[in-house]
Design a protein around this motif. Structure first.
Motif, PDB file in Angstrom:
ATOM      1  N   GLU A  50      47.424  35.703  37.870  1.00  0.00           N
ATOM      2  CA  GLU A  50      47.486  34.356  38.422  1.00  0.00           C
ATOM      3  C   GLU A  50      48.618  34.227  39.421  1.00  0.00           C
ATOM      4  O   GLU A  50      49.650  34.867  39.285  1.00  0.00           O
ATOM      5  N   ARG A  51      48.380  33.346  40.384  1.00  0.00           N
ATOM      6  CA  ARG A  51      49.434  32.940  41.314  1.00  0.00           C
ATOM      7  C   ARG A  51      49.482  31.417  41.241  1.00  0.00           C
ATOM      8  O   ARG A  51      48.460  30.758  41.419  1.00  0.00           O
ATOM      9  N   ASP A  52      50.662  30.902  40.940  1.00  0.00           N
ATOM     10  CA  ASP A  52      50.840  29.454  40.807  1.00  0.00           C
ATOM     11  C   ASP A  52      49.836  28.841  39.831  1.00  0.00           C
ATOM     12  O   ASP A  52      49.283  27.765  40.067  1.00  0.00           O
ATOM     13  N   GLY A  53      49.567  29.573  38.739  1.00  0.00           N
ATOM     14  CA  GLY A  53      48.673  29.069  37.699  1.00  0.00           C
ATOM     15  C   GLY A  53      47.196  29.194  37.989  1.00  0.00           C
ATOM     16  O   GLY A  53      46.367  28.739  37.199  1.00  0.00           O
ATOM     17  N   VAL A  54      46.836  29.819  39.099  1.00  0.00           N
ATOM     18  CA  VAL A  54      45.425  29.965  39.482  1.00  0.00           C
ATOM     19  C   VAL A  54      45.037  31.439  39.373  1.00  0.00           C
ATOM     20  O   VAL A  54      45.641  32.305  40.012  1.00  0.00           O
ATOM     21  N   GLY A  55      44.019  31.717  38.571  1.00  0.00           N
ATOM     22  CA  GLY A  55      43.539  33.089  38.420  1.00  0.00           C
ATOM     23  C   GLY A  55      42.827  33.566  39.668  1.00  0.00           C
ATOM     24  O   GLY A  55      41.978  32.858  40.209  1.00  0.00           O
ATOM     25  N   GLU A  56      43.202  34.772  40.117  1.00  0.00           N
ATOM     26  CA  GLU A  56      42.557  35.343  41.306  1.00  0.00           C
ATOM     27  C   GLU A  56      41.899  36.683  41.008  1.00  0.00           C
ATOM     28  O   GLU A  56      40.961  37.078  41.702  1.00  0.00           O
ATOM     29  N   ILE A  57      42.380  37.384  39.985  1.00  0.00           N
ATOM     30  CA  ILE A  57      41.865  38.700  39.613  1.00  0.00           C
ATOM     31  C   ILE A  57      41.819  38.777  38.095  1.00  0.00           C
ATOM     32  O   ILE A  57      42.691  38.239  37.418  1.00  0.00           O
ATOM     33  N   ALA A  58      40.821  39.458  37.546  1.00  0.00           N
ATOM     34  CA  ALA A  58      40.759  39.740  36.111  1.00  0.00           C
ATOM     35  C   ALA A  58      39.933  41.000  35.917  1.00  0.00           C
ATOM     36  O   ALA A  58      39.208  41.426  36.824  1.00  0.00           O
ATOM     37  N   PHE A  59      40.054  41.600  34.749  1.00  0.00           N
ATOM     38  CA  PHE A  59      39.193  42.738  34.411  1.00  0.00           C
ATOM     39  C   PHE A  59      38.934  42.746  32.918  1.00  0.00           C
ATOM     40  O   PHE A  59      39.669  42.127  32.145  1.00  0.00           O
ATOM     41  N   ALA A  60      37.857  43.439  32.516  1.00  0.00           N
ATOM     42  CA  ALA A  60      37.492  43.467  31.106  1.00  0.00           C
ATOM     43  C   ALA A  60      36.622  44.674  30.809  1.00  0.00           C
ATOM     44  O   ALA A  60      35.926  45.199  31.681  1.00  0.00           O
ATOM     45  N   SER A  61      36.671  45.069  29.556  1.00  0.00           N
ATOM     46  CA  SER A  61      35.774  46.094  29.040  1.00  0.00           C
ATOM     47  C   SER A  61      34.585  45.382  28.414  1.00  0.00           C
ATOM     48  O   SER A  61      34.737  44.670  27.426  1.00  0.00           O
ATOM     49  N   GLN A  62      33.429  45.544  29.017  1.00  0.00           N
ATOM     50  CA  GLN A  62      32.197  44.963  28.468  1.00  0.00           C
ATOM     51  C   GLN A  62      31.437  46.056  27.716  1.00  0.00           C
ATOM     52  O   GLN A  62      31.826  47.222  27.744  1.00  0.00           O
ATOM     53  N   LYS A  63      30.370  45.683  27.084  1.00  0.00           N
ATOM     54  CA  LYS A  63      29.613  46.650  26.284  1.00  0.00           C
ATOM     55  C   LYS A  63      29.066  47.802  27.131  1.00  0.00           C
ATOM     56  O   LYS A  63      29.194  48.958  26.766  1.00  0.00           O
ATOM     57  N   GLN A  64      28.499  47.490  28.288  1.00  0.00           N
ATOM     58  CA  GLN A  64      27.842  48.503  29.108  1.00  0.00           C
ATOM     59  C   GLN A  64      28.605  48.897  30.367  1.00  0.00           C
ATOM     60  O   GLN A  64      28.180  49.796  31.079  1.00  0.00           O
ATOM     61  N   TYR A  65      29.700  48.212  30.660  1.00  0.00           N
ATOM     62  CA  TYR A  65      30.398  48.478  31.924  1.00  0.00           C
ATOM     63  C   TYR A  65      31.810  47.910  31.881  1.00  0.00           C
ATOM     64  O   TYR A  65      32.173  47.180  30.960  1.00  0.00           O
ATOM     65  N   ILE A  66      32.564  48.239  32.918  1.00  0.00           N
ATOM     66  CA  ILE A  66      33.887  47.655  33.144  1.00  0.00           C
ATOM     67  C   ILE A  66      33.708  46.585  34.216  1.00  0.00           C
ATOM     68  O   ILE A  66      33.104  46.836  35.259  1.00  0.00           O
ATOM     69  N   SER A  67      34.211  45.397  33.936  1.00  0.00           N
ATOM     70  CA  SER A  67      34.128  44.292  34.878  1.00  0.00           C
ATOM     71  C   SER A  67      35.436  44.140  35.637  1.00  0.00           C
ATOM     72  O   SER A  67      36.505  44.230  35.048  1.00  0.00           O
TER      73      SER A  67
END
Length: 122
Positions: A50-67
């Motif tokens: 986040e920048r100034d409380g606003v999310g701009e990037i994220a990532f996650a491990s999903q069941k079939q892929y990486i997001s």
């Protein structure tokens, strides 16, 4: 692991299976290196930046892929040609194998300098 209850990114990464931990640890390292001034948080059960409380990037491990969530519509538009070759939803790149770290680095570098309008929450 679609949504984690981990309180922080270290715990999130520790909970991942070995096969995913290395890739997401590398994504985290890229985010930390390329996004100075951003705050690393857990949002919606995944690591986010986040920048100034606003999310701009994220990532996650999903069941079939990486997001990899790219929430800046201006950055997505600037990379439209490169992103057209990827498995991408509205704001999410899906990597079924190893993430394209060069593409992600370039997206992070384009995100870092300017504040744009996020399209949605991760």
């Amino acid at each position: 692991m679609v949504q984690s209850a981990a309180p922080d990114v270290d715990t999130y990464l520790a909970e991942l299976p070995d096969g995913r931990r290395a890739a997401l640890t590398r994504l985290r390292a890229l985010c930390l290196a390329e996004l100075p001034g951003f705050t690393e948080v857990m949002a919606y059960g995944m690591p986010a930046y986040e920048r100034d409380g606003v999310g701009e990037i994220a990532f996650a491990s999903q069941k079939q892929y990486i997001s990899f969530y790219l929430l800046r519509s201006d950055v997505r538009a600037a990379f439209a040609d490169r992103l057209a070759r990827e498995d991408m939803g509205k704001g999410c790149l899906r990597f079924r194998k190893e993430p394209d770290y060069d593409l992600i680095r370039d997206l992070l570098r384009a995100t870092a300098p300017d504040v744009g309008a996020p399209i949605c929450d991760p």
